[in-house]
Design an enzyme around this catalytic site. Structure first.
Site, PDB file in Angstrom:
ATOM      1  N   ALA A  10       0.807  -1.230   0.000  1.00  0.00           N
ATOM      2  CA  ALA A  10       0.000   0.000   0.000  1.00  0.00           C
ATOM      3  C   ALA A  10       0.834   1.270   0.000  1.00  0.00           C
ATOM      4  CB  ALA A  10      -0.953  -0.011   1.191  1.00  0.00           C
ATOM      5  N   ARG A  15      10.517   7.759  -1.891  1.00  0.00           N
ATOM      6  CA  ARG A  15      11.911   7.947  -2.318  1.00  0.00           C
ATOM      7  C   ARG A  15      12.176   7.477  -3.753  1.00  0.00           C
ATOM      8  NH1 ARG A  15      15.178   5.175   2.302  1.00  0.00           N
ATOM      9  NH2 ARG A  15      13.148   4.302   2.868  1.00  0.00           N
ATOM     10  N   THR A  78       2.103  -1.090   9.191  1.00  0.00           N
ATOM     11  CA  THR A  78       2.120  -2.469   8.700  1.00  0.00           C
ATOM     12  C   THR A  78       1.103  -3.362   9.425  1.00  0.00           C
ATOM     13  OG1 THR A  78       4.057  -2.740  10.138  1.00  0.00           O
ATOM     14  CG2 THR A  78       4.480  -2.497   7.802  1.00  0.00           C
ATOM     15  N   ASN A 169      15.298  -7.307  11.277  1.00  0.00           N
ATOM     16  CA  ASN A 169      13.972  -7.803  10.919  1.00  0.00           C
ATOM     17  C   ASN A 169      13.653  -7.501   9.457  1.00  0.00           C
ATOM     18  OD1 ASN A 169      11.251  -8.563  10.905  1.00  0.00           O
ATOM     19  ND2 ASN A 169      10.601  -6.499  11.545  1.00  0.00           N
ATOM     20  N   LYS A 349       7.488  -9.436 -41.846  1.00  0.00           N
ATOM     21  CA  LYS A 349       6.327  -9.175 -40.989  1.00  0.00           C
ATOM     22  C   LYS A 349       5.156 -10.014 -41.452  1.00  0.00           C
ATOM     23  CE  LYS A 349       2.910  -6.941 -41.711  1.00  0.00           C
ATOM     24  NZ  LYS A 349       1.872  -6.053 -42.243  1.00  0.00           N
ATOM     25  N   TYR A 364      12.295  -6.866 -47.955  1.00  0.00           N
ATOM     26  CA  TYR A 364      11.154  -6.794 -47.046  1.00  0.00           C
ATOM     27  C   TYR A 364      10.061  -7.741 -47.517  1.00  0.00           C
ATOM     28  CZ  TYR A 364       6.832  -5.195 -44.883  1.00  0.00           C
ATOM     29  OH  TYR A 364       5.650  -5.157 -44.204  1.00  0.00           O
ATOM     30  N   ASN A 375      14.423 -18.271 -53.723  1.00  0.00           N
ATOM     31  CA  ASN A 375      15.552 -17.372 -53.558  1.00  0.00           C
ATOM     32  C   ASN A 375      15.063 -15.942 -53.806  1.00  0.00           C
ATOM     33  OD1 ASN A 375      17.940 -15.982 -53.562  1.00  0.00           O
ATOM     34  ND2 ASN A 375      19.058 -17.546 -54.699  1.00  0.00           N
ATOM     35  N   ALA A 378      18.509  -9.602 -53.886  1.00  0.00           N
ATOM     36  CA  ALA A 378      18.812  -8.402 -53.101  1.00  0.00           C
ATOM     37  C   ALA A 378      17.809  -7.290 -53.386  1.00  0.00           C
ATOM     38  CB  ALA A 378      20.215  -7.919 -53.425  1.00  0.00           C
ATOM     39  N   SER A 403      16.978  -9.541 -58.359  1.00  0.00           N
ATOM     40  CA  SER A 403      17.310  -8.412 -57.485  1.00  0.00           C
ATOM     41  C   SER A 403      16.400  -7.229 -57.750  1.00  0.00           C
ATOM     42  CB  SER A 403      18.757  -7.971 -57.729  1.00  0.00           C
ATOM     43  OG  SER A 403      19.611  -9.000 -57.301  1.00  0.00           O
TER      44      SER A 403
HETATM   45  C1  UD1 Z   1       9.192  -2.369   8.438  1.00  0.00           C
HETATM   46  C2  UD1 Z   1       9.337  -2.975   9.840  1.00  0.00           C
HETATM   47  C3  UD1 Z   1      10.809  -3.043  10.203  1.00  0.00           C
HETATM   48  C4  UD1 Z   1      11.525  -3.854   9.163  1.00  0.00           C
HETATM   49  C5  UD1 Z   1      11.316  -3.288   7.785  1.00  0.00           C
HETATM   50  C6  UD1 Z   1      11.912  -4.201   6.778  1.00  0.00           C
HETATM   51  C7  UD1 Z   1       7.323  -2.251  10.959  1.00  0.00           C
HETATM   52  C8  UD1 Z   1       6.731  -1.326  11.939  1.00  0.00           C
HETATM   53  N1  UD1 Z   1       8.632  -2.127  10.755  1.00  0.00           N
HETATM   54  O1  UD1 Z   1       9.685  -1.049   8.509  1.00  0.00           O
HETATM   55  O2  UD1 Z   1      10.971  -3.623  11.486  1.00  0.00           O
HETATM   56  O3  UD1 Z   1      12.898  -3.926   9.476  1.00  0.00           O
HETATM   57  O4  UD1 Z   1       9.911  -3.184   7.500  1.00  0.00           O
HETATM   58  O5  UD1 Z   1      11.696  -3.698   5.496  1.00  0.00           O
HETATM   59  O6  UD1 Z   1       6.628  -3.083  10.417  1.00  0.00           O
HETATM   60  N2  UD1 Z   1       2.855  -0.847   4.100  1.00  0.00           N
HETATM   61  C9  UD1 Z   1       1.498  -0.879   3.878  1.00  0.00           C
HETATM   62  N3  UD1 Z   1       0.699  -0.088   4.623  1.00  0.00           N
HETATM   63  C10 UD1 Z   1       1.179   0.731   5.584  1.00  0.00           C
HETATM   64  C11 UD1 Z   1       2.571   0.758   5.809  1.00  0.00           C
HETATM   65  C12 UD1 Z   1       3.394  -0.045   5.052  1.00  0.00           C
HETATM   66  O7  UD1 Z   1       1.020  -1.624   3.016  1.00  0.00           O
HETATM   67  O8  UD1 Z   1       0.379   1.421   6.227  1.00  0.00           O
HETATM   68  C13 UD1 Z   1       3.725  -1.710   3.285  1.00  0.00           C
HETATM   69  C14 UD1 Z   1       4.665  -0.906   2.409  1.00  0.00           C
HETATM   70  O9  UD1 Z   1       4.115  -0.697   1.132  1.00  0.00           O
HETATM   71  C15 UD1 Z   1       5.877  -1.810   2.353  1.00  0.00           C
HETATM   72  C16 UD1 Z   1       5.851  -2.587   3.642  1.00  0.00           C
HETATM   73  O10 UD1 Z   1       4.538  -2.467   4.131  1.00  0.00           O
HETATM   74  O11 UD1 Z   1       5.791  -2.755   1.287  1.00  0.00           O
HETATM   75  C17 UD1 Z   1       6.840  -2.072   4.667  1.00  0.00           C
HETATM   76  O12 UD1 Z   1       6.534  -0.751   4.992  1.00  0.00           O
HETATM   77  P1  UD1 Z   1       7.627   0.312   5.322  1.00  0.00           P
HETATM   78  O13 UD1 Z   1       6.966   1.572   5.650  1.00  0.00           O
HETATM   79  O14 UD1 Z   1       8.675   0.297   4.297  1.00  0.00           O
HETATM   80  O15 UD1 Z   1       8.208  -0.309   6.687  1.00  0.00           O
HETATM   81  P2  UD1 Z   1       9.557   0.050   7.327  1.00  0.00           P
HETATM   82  O16 UD1 Z   1       9.466   1.359   7.970  1.00  0.00           O
HETATM   83  O17 UD1 Z   1      10.638  -0.164   6.349  1.00  0.00           O
END
Ligand code: UD1
Ligand code: CA
Length: 448
Positions: A10, A15, A78, A169, A349, A364, A375, A378, A403
């Protein structure tokens, strides 16, 4: 035990500095999220549930029915993202695997190991960890004196001592569904106003469970993509992995760093790829071929023992023992039969060249049926477009086209017929006769 996969996708990916949602940026021709879908598909027949939010319509349109979708209206973290999948999955599965759509190098094999471990283990959650010196902004894994996982601390909240922890993690977890769904509702709101999925680790420990973990052997598998620099790094790693697999399967690459093979390509044994070879889409190449240098092949079938030098092929079919190039262009619907030879600067084609047909230089063929052993001299061209319609040309078996012949379609050249150099053929030429001039006239019968 029944497994469901939830793919988090989501986030906006600020960046990336892009109007395209992050998970749709491509690596080797496929959107980033496609790789997560592929890995999930290796584990279960169930369609994964993808949590989408930013650019939801675009994501759904691009990935189609490969997933079920749920929308996270507000990006509240998340934990909140996983919660959105509950209506689709509660009561359906025993285990819930959570992965991210922006981690395209993670393999199905690693996920399968994690799920195996989760199945053996009776606790509520089994997580992946990675030990590496590059912190990558990942949360740190906290363990107690006996080595048990106690929790995860986000980098932003970590103390200087915690920042020194090298076990990180990646954000890949396999949960017991019966524990997960109610536990998600117990996640406290973080100081940043988000619900962190990582808090479930601490909650499980508080509930008196042990949290199981599995360390991923190759830290590259859990590279997360946040910028276009990461995207390029991941693409290089992915390409290296794919190329290595093909080399181990018997394909020679003169310079693997300069050879581009997308994930759905197949290649036969003893095929040699020269630098600057790009194999796109659903291209399948047979055994014993020599491809490149500088050859781009898209959605094309190539048979065995073909030589394709510095050419471009799109949506075409090439049988065995075909020689082509340099500088040929096969476009949609080009079909070259066994033993066809195409020399420099040929374009085909929507046409079939019969077995053993030769088209050596600057020609072509569009909307043409060319018989066996014809054949083509050219500079011969099918004038297939009259300004309104595309018209067909037929050239019978064994014909010899002089040709610079212009074949003004619709027109037929009979089997064994010949045209003189520079002929402009506006009317059908009967078999075994010679036609010359502008417009071309039959001047003689030929011996069969
Ligand atoms: C998260 C973990 C962190 C881990 C890291 C690895 C948490 C709080 N932290 O941090 O410990 O080391 O991933 O990459 O979980 N997303 C949603 N909805 C949201 C927020 C995020 O779908 O509301 C999705 C993002 O699109 C992405 C993934 O979840 O694909 C991770 O989200 P991101 O914000 O990158 O988490 P991090 O801050 O990197
Ligand atoms: Ca991230």
């Amino acid at each position: 035990m029944k497994l469901s996969t939830v793919i988090l996708a989501a986030g906006q990916g600020t960046r990336m500095k892009s109007s395209l949602p992050k998970v749709l940026h491509k690596l080797l021709g496929q959107p980033m999220a496609w790789y997560a879908l592929q890995a999930a598909r290796q584990l279960s027949q169930e369609k994964p549930v993808m949590v989408i939010g930013y650019g939801a319509d675009q994501v759904r349109d691009a990935l189609g029915n490969q997933a079920e979708y749920v929308i996270q209206e507000q990006l509240l973290g998340t934990g909140h993202a996983v919660m959105q999948a509950e209506p689709l999955l509660n009561g359906i599965s025993d285990l819930v695997l959570v992965i991210y759509a922006d981690m395209p190098l993670l393999t199905g094999e690693t996920l399968a190991k994690l799920v195996d471990q989760a199945q053996l283990y009776r606790g509520p959650l089994t997580m992946l960890t990675v030990t590496t010196d590059e912190a990558r902004g990942f949360g740190r894994i906290l363990r107690d004196a006996s080595g048990q996982v106690r929790g995860i601390v986000e980098e932003a909240q970590a103390t200087p001592e915690q920042l020194d922890i090298h076990e990180l993690n990646p954000g890949v977890y396999c949960f017991r569904a019966s524990w997960l769904w109610p536990a998600l509702k117990r996640i406290p709101l973080s100081p940043k106003g988000e619900y962190y999925l990582t808090d479930l680790v601490g909650l499980a420990v508080d509930d008196g469970y042990q949290v199981a973990s599995m360390s991923v052997a190759d830290p590259n598998e859990v590279i997360g993509i946040n910028s276009r620099v990461h995207l390029a790094q991941a693409e290089t790693l992915l390409r290296t992995r794919i190329n290595r697999q093909w080399m181990l399967a018997g394909v020679t690459m003169i310079d693997p760093t300069n050879t581009y093979i997308e994930p759905e390509i197949t290649l036969g044994q003893d095929t040699i790829l020269w630098p600057g070879t790009y194999l796109h889409g659903r291209t399948h190449i047979g055994a014993g071929c020599v491809i490149g240098p500088n050859t781009i092949i898209t959605d094309t079938e190539v048979g065995d023992a073909c030589t394709l030098l510095a050419s471009v092929l799109e949506c075409a079919e090439v049988e065995d023992h075909v020689e082509m190039g340099p500088y040929c262009h096969l476009r949609k619907g080009a079909h070259l039969s066994t033993g066809v030879h195409m020399g420099n600067f040929g374009e085909v084609k929507n046409s079939t060249l019969g077995p053993g047909a030769k088209m050596g230089h600057f020609s072509y063929m569009g909307d043409a049926q060319v018989g066996a052993d014809v054949n083509i001299g050219a500079g011969t061209i099918t004038c297939n477009f009259d300004g309104e319609h595309k018209n067909p040309t037929e050239i019978g078996e064994g014909a010899f086209i002089g040709s610079d012949t212009m074949l003004v379609a619709p027109v037929k050249v009979g089997a064994g017929a010949k045209t003189g150099a520079g002929a402009v053929v506006t009317r059908d030429i009967p078999p075994h006769s010679l036609a010359v001039g502008v417009p071309a006239r039959v001047i003689k019968e030929l011996k069969k």
